[in-house]
Scaffold this motif. Structure first.
Motif, PDB file in Angstrom:
ATOM      1  N   ARG A 165     133.448  10.776  51.341  1.00 27.98           N
ATOM      2  CA  ARG A 165     132.205  10.001  51.331  1.00 27.98           C
ATOM      3  C   ARG A 165     132.507   8.537  50.980  1.00 27.98           C
ATOM      4  N   PHE A 166     131.594   7.688  51.377  1.00 25.37           N
ATOM      5  CA  PHE A 166     131.613   6.290  50.944  1.00 25.37           C
ATOM      6  C   PHE A 166     130.425   6.047  50.032  1.00 25.37           C
ATOM      7  N   VAL A 167     130.684   5.453  48.876  1.00 23.47           N
ATOM      8  CA  VAL A 167     129.589   4.929  48.058  1.00 23.47           C
ATOM      9  C   VAL A 167     129.520   3.442  48.389  1.00 23.47           C
ATOM     10  N   VAL A 168     128.423   3.039  49.016  1.00 28.38           N
ATOM     11  CA  VAL A 168     128.263   1.670  49.504  1.00 28.38           C
ATOM     12  C   VAL A 168     127.380   0.896  48.537  1.00 28.38           C
ATOM     13  N   VAL A 169     127.842  -0.288  48.186  1.00 27.96           N
ATOM     14  CA  VAL A 169     127.152  -1.123  47.196  1.00 27.96           C
ATOM     15  C   VAL A 169     126.810  -2.467  47.832  1.00 27.96           C
ATOM     16  N   ILE A 170     125.544  -2.875  47.729  1.00 21.19           N
ATOM     17  CA  ILE A 170     125.137  -4.197  48.203  1.00 21.19           C
ATOM     18  C   ILE A 170     124.520  -4.944  47.020  1.00 21.19           C
ATOM     19  N   PRO A 171     125.341  -5.683  46.267  1.00 26.27           N
ATOM     20  CA  PRO A 171     124.819  -6.392  45.091  1.00 26.27           C
ATOM     21  C   PRO A 171     123.880  -7.530  45.497  1.00 26.27           C
ATOM     22  N   ASN A 172     122.986  -7.871  44.601  1.00 25.71           N
ATOM     23  CA  ASN A 172     122.044  -8.971  44.849  1.00 25.71           C
ATOM     24  C   ASN A 172     122.744 -10.320  44.663  1.00 25.71           C
ATOM     25  N   VAL A 173     123.532 -10.687  45.653  1.00 28.85           N
ATOM     26  CA  VAL A 173     124.201 -11.993  45.669  1.00 28.85           C
ATOM     27  C   VAL A 173     124.007 -12.589  47.053  1.00 28.85           C
ATOM     28  N   LYS A 174     124.561 -13.762  47.284  1.00 29.39           N
ATOM     29  CA  LYS A 174     124.346 -14.437  48.567  1.00 29.39           C
ATOM     30  C   LYS A 174     124.877 -13.610  49.741  1.00 29.39           C
ATOM     31  N   GLU A 175     124.241 -13.793  50.892  1.00 30.04           N
ATOM     32  CA  GLU A 175     124.660 -13.088  52.102  1.00 30.04           C
ATOM     33  C   GLU A 175     126.046 -13.538  52.534  1.00 30.04           C
TER      34      GLU A 175
END
Length: 317
Positions: A165-175
């Motif tokens: 599996r992949f645990v995908v993280v999208i932090p609240n930072v600039k695109e």
């Protein structure tokens, strides 16, 4: 006639050659994941219209298709779901191909998916996004021929283990960088040292790919992390560090400590990923979510590989 399309998303795992002295550049490594998705429906109607999400972008994609293939059909496109843009999950290619394939089906345009990708301005550097749309799995392309500038050939494809599996993280930072900013960054990059290219090739050929074939997650994760560091160090001149931000670097370190076998940043980020076994996924997801909540916030989700690519259904209304 109605066309229904559901695309996968893409994790970009690295570039093999940013030197180019053999006549080819880039060479992409990537994997197809089951979420998030572009979901759209297109059907013949009384006039041309677009409904749902990303209307302006979808219209610009459709107008390019009409201009290239000399069509102006009466079609309604409804975009039900989209992949978050400019976070490193391949949203642009997946939406573009979904629209182009749907329009080709409805207008009788005969073109392969790779031909559509090139015509629609995709696959400028790698063919990873196009290939995972077409067939899913883990893919490696052979780089962009600098003389012909043709579509990067697929040189390796392997189904990705269902137990991983992949645990995908999208932090609240600039695109992440995209479009003109991305083009400028690539133009300004210096050549990668041939020793680093050689190291990435060796890690790919003699560790990453054999480990994938043997379903050895420990060796696969170790090779992937090392490839990511070598690639990230080269791109530090454009993004300010091995990863896209100090937040990303700290999150990568945390994911390693949480038990991930391999970690990295997808494309320009800010999306990050940890590769884990299925039985670890929920626990590591919970840990990373709690960590992110205490720092900058963001989204965390578990994804598994998609080994088939996009789902395309043509039905008679």
């Amino acid at each position: 006639m109605k066309v229904k399309i559901r695309t996968p998303a893409r994790l970009h795992l690295g570039l093999i050659d940013m030197n180019g002295d053999l006549g080819r550049m880039f060479g992409g490594l990537g994997v197809c994941i089951d979420r998030p998705n572009v979901i759209l429906e297109a059907k013949q109607s009384e006039n041309f219209s677009i409904e749902g999400k990303e209307v302006e972008l979808t219209n610009s994609i459709a107008q390019r298709f009409f201009s290239i293939y000399h069509q102006q059909p009466k079609i309604t496109i409804k975009v039900v779901e989209t992949i978050p843009p400019h976070v490193g999950l391949g949203s642009g290619t997946q939406l573009t191909l979904a629209v182009a394939v749907a329009l080709a089906k409805l207008t009788g345009v005969r073109a392969s998916i790779s031909e559509l990708a090139v015509a629609m301005g995709r696959a400028k550097r790698t063919s990873v996004g196009t290939t995972i749309f077409q067939s899913g799995g883990f893919v490696v392309d052979g780089g962009k021929n600098q003389k012909t500038n043709g579509f990067p050939p697929l040189i390796y494809r392997q189904p990705f283990p269902k137990e991983w599996r992949f645990v995908v993280v999208i932090p609240n930072v600039k695109e992440g960088l995209s479009n003109s900013q991305e083009n400028h960054a690539f133009q300004e990059l210096t050549k990668m040292h041939s020793d680093d290219v050689g190291q990435i090739c060796r890690l790919t050929m003699l560790k990453l790919l054999p480990a994938l074939a043997e379903k050895d997650i420990e060796s696969f994760g170790d090779a992937l992390t090392k490839i990511q560091v070598l690639t990230g160090n080269h791109f530090a001149q454009a993004q300010g560090g091995t990863y896209s931000s100090p937040v990303a670097e700290k999150c990568i370190d945390f994911m390693k400590k949480a038990g991930a076998y391999g970690v990295g940043q997808s494309s320009w980020g800010p999306a990050l990923y940890a590769i884990v076994k299925q039985q670890q996924a929920n626990q590591i997801h919970t840990k990373i979510k709690a960590y992110l909540r205490k720092s900058v916030g963001g989204e965390v989700f578990i994804a598994k590989a998609n080994n088939k690519g996009a789902t395309i259904k043509v039905v008679e209304d």
